[in-house]
Motif scaffolding. Structure first.
Motif, PDB file in Angstrom:
ATOM      1  N   TYR A 146     -10.618  -1.356  -5.268  1.00 52.06           N
ATOM      2  CA  TYR A 146     -10.122   0.013  -5.456  1.00 52.06           C
ATOM      3  C   TYR A 146      -8.601   0.087  -5.241  1.00 52.06           C
ATOM      4  N   VAL A 147      -8.120  -0.698  -4.279  1.00 50.20           N
ATOM      5  CA  VAL A 147      -6.671  -0.707  -4.038  1.00 50.20           C
ATOM      6  C   VAL A 147      -5.932  -1.283  -5.234  1.00 50.20           C
ATOM      7  N   VAL A 148      -6.453  -2.386  -5.782  1.00 50.64           N
ATOM      8  CA  VAL A 148      -5.818  -3.005  -6.951  1.00 50.64           C
ATOM      9  C   VAL A 148      -5.808  -2.039  -8.116  1.00 50.64           C
ATOM     10  N   ALA A 149      -6.868  -1.269  -8.279  1.00 56.45           N
ATOM     11  CA  ALA A 149      -6.921  -0.325  -9.391  1.00 56.45           C
ATOM     12  C   ALA A 149      -6.003   0.868  -9.172  1.00 56.45           C
ATOM     13  N   ALA A 150      -5.760   1.236  -7.902  1.00 65.74           N
ATOM     14  CA  ALA A 150      -4.938   2.417  -7.628  1.00 65.74           C
ATOM     15  C   ALA A 150      -3.444   2.112  -7.613  1.00 65.74           C
ATOM     16  N   VAL A 151      -3.075   0.837  -7.393  1.00 68.88           N
ATOM     17  CA  VAL A 151      -1.649   0.504  -7.280  1.00 68.88           C
ATOM     18  C   VAL A 151      -0.873   0.792  -8.566  1.00 68.88           C
ATOM     19  N   PRO A 152      -1.347   0.375  -9.776  1.00 71.24           N
ATOM     20  CA  PRO A 152      -0.528   0.624 -10.980  1.00 71.24           C
ATOM     21  C   PRO A 152      -0.214   2.095 -11.238  1.00 71.24           C
ATOM     22  N   PRO A 153      -1.176   3.037 -11.183  1.00 74.37           N
ATOM     23  CA  PRO A 153      -0.788   4.423 -11.448  1.00 74.37           C
ATOM     24  C   PRO A 153       0.134   4.999 -10.377  1.00 74.37           C
ATOM     25  N   ALA A 167       4.049  -0.940 -14.618  1.00 70.72           N
ATOM     26  CA  ALA A 167       3.017  -0.110 -13.985  1.00 70.72           C
ATOM     27  C   ALA A 167       2.273   0.724 -15.015  1.00 70.72           C
ATOM     28  N   PHE A 168       2.976   1.295 -15.977  1.00 67.62           N
ATOM     29  CA  PHE A 168       2.302   2.072 -17.017  1.00 67.62           C
ATOM     30  C   PHE A 168       1.409   1.182 -17.874  1.00 67.62           C
ATOM     31  N   TRP A 169       1.896  -0.002 -18.161  1.00 68.71           N
ATOM     32  CA  TRP A 169       1.071  -0.906 -18.983  1.00 68.71           C
ATOM     33  C   TRP A 169      -0.216  -1.291 -18.261  1.00 68.71           C
TER      34      TRP A 169
END
Length: 296
Positions: A125-132, A42-44
């Motif tokens: 937007y969901v894909v971009a918000a999931v990792p952080p 997730a951090f990567w």
């Protein structure tokens, strides 16, 4: 009666069932490994997306700077989580650490979502918000496991694990088995009677009981010694008068004898006291050598 059949323990192996402690340890280890993997992934993903955002907004030619820029956001999360862990181990709340985590997570999520652009659809937007968000939750779960591990180690160091066998507070006597009676108590060996052949020769006595010639001398005035040999009298008054001779090595006076007789419940007759003193001196003539200054 036929002899009981013997069972060879080696022919029937028994596998011990896993204990709850071992199962819990295995689950905890697996959860910790998966949490570390999820946190790293997730951090990567979040870090790389922020690098792309930085490259599209003025750092395209400065590659090193574009890769260093996401650290100014994500490292706040790491620092805040570590400070929260330290505070929890100290049993206190660090609001500054909570503020760092909130700021870092909020900025990371906002920048990842904003980096998608204005014309993107909702799924982008969901894909971009999931990792952080995943990095936030995974890192929190990891810190929680570390905190639980350190707390368990601390409690184990303070309270050692019990061995399961506690010594009884009072001695327990085992029940006697009628088929196996207890052995009789050992009796001390009988002492041989003293030989009646007469006294041993002086040479044998000298060799068997050596005398220390360097023994320290005893001061004659250090202890009082009753020179009167104890003599038992059938008459209680006579016995009382005889005891008065050995107290201060003087002949007891009439008043002293009557006082002692009254204290012993033998009356206070002066004639009885003088008669008893005469009988005692007649039986033990050497008592007449005692000082007569106090005699009455």
């Amino acid at each position: 009666m036929s002899a009981p059949a013997t069972v060879d323990a080696r022919s029937t192996p028994v596998e011990a069932a896993p204990t709850p402690v071992s199962v819990e340890r295995a689950i905890t280890t697996l959860a910790a490994v998966l949490t570390v993997v999820l946190t790293a992934v997730a951090f990567w993903l979040s870090y790389e997306h922020l690098q792309e955002v930085a490259a599209r907004h003025g750092m395209a030619e400065a590659v090193a700077r574009s890769w260093a820029w996401p650290a100014t956001v994500d490292l706040f999360i790491v620092i805040g989580e570590l400070l929260i862990l330290r505070a929890s181990l100290a049993h206190r709340v660090d609001w500054w650490a909570i503020a760092l985590v909130t700021a870092g997570d909020g900025a990371s999520i906002a920048l990842n979502v904003a980096g998608v652009g204005q014309d993107a659809n909702a799924l982008d937007y969901v894909v971009a918000a999931v990792p952080p968000v995943a990095a936030l939750l995974a890192f929190g779960a990891l810190m929680r496991q570390v905190h639980a591990y350190l707390t368990r180690r601390t409690l184990t160091a303070v309270n050692p694990a019990s061995t399961g066998v506690e010594a009884p507070s009072t001695p327990v006597m085992g029940s006697a088995d009628a088929s196996h009676p207890a052995p009789p108590a050992a009796t001390p060996p009988a002492l041989d009677p003293m030989p009646s052949t007469g006294p041993e020769p002086l040479a044998a006595l000298a060799s068997s009981t050596p005398v220390d010639e360097e023994a320290s001398p005893v001061a004659l005035a250090s202890t009082a010694v009753d020179l009167c040999m104890p003599v038992v009298y059938a008459n209680r008054v006579d016995q009382l008068v005889r005891a008065l001779y050995g107290t201060d090595f003087t002949q007891p006076s009439t008043a002293r004898m009557t006082t002692a007789m009254a204290g012993a419940g033998l009356g206070a007759s002066e004639s009885t006291a003088r008669t008893a003193r005469s009988r005692v001196k007649a039986r033990e003539p050497y008592l007449a050598d005692f000082p007569t200054a106090l005699a009455g």
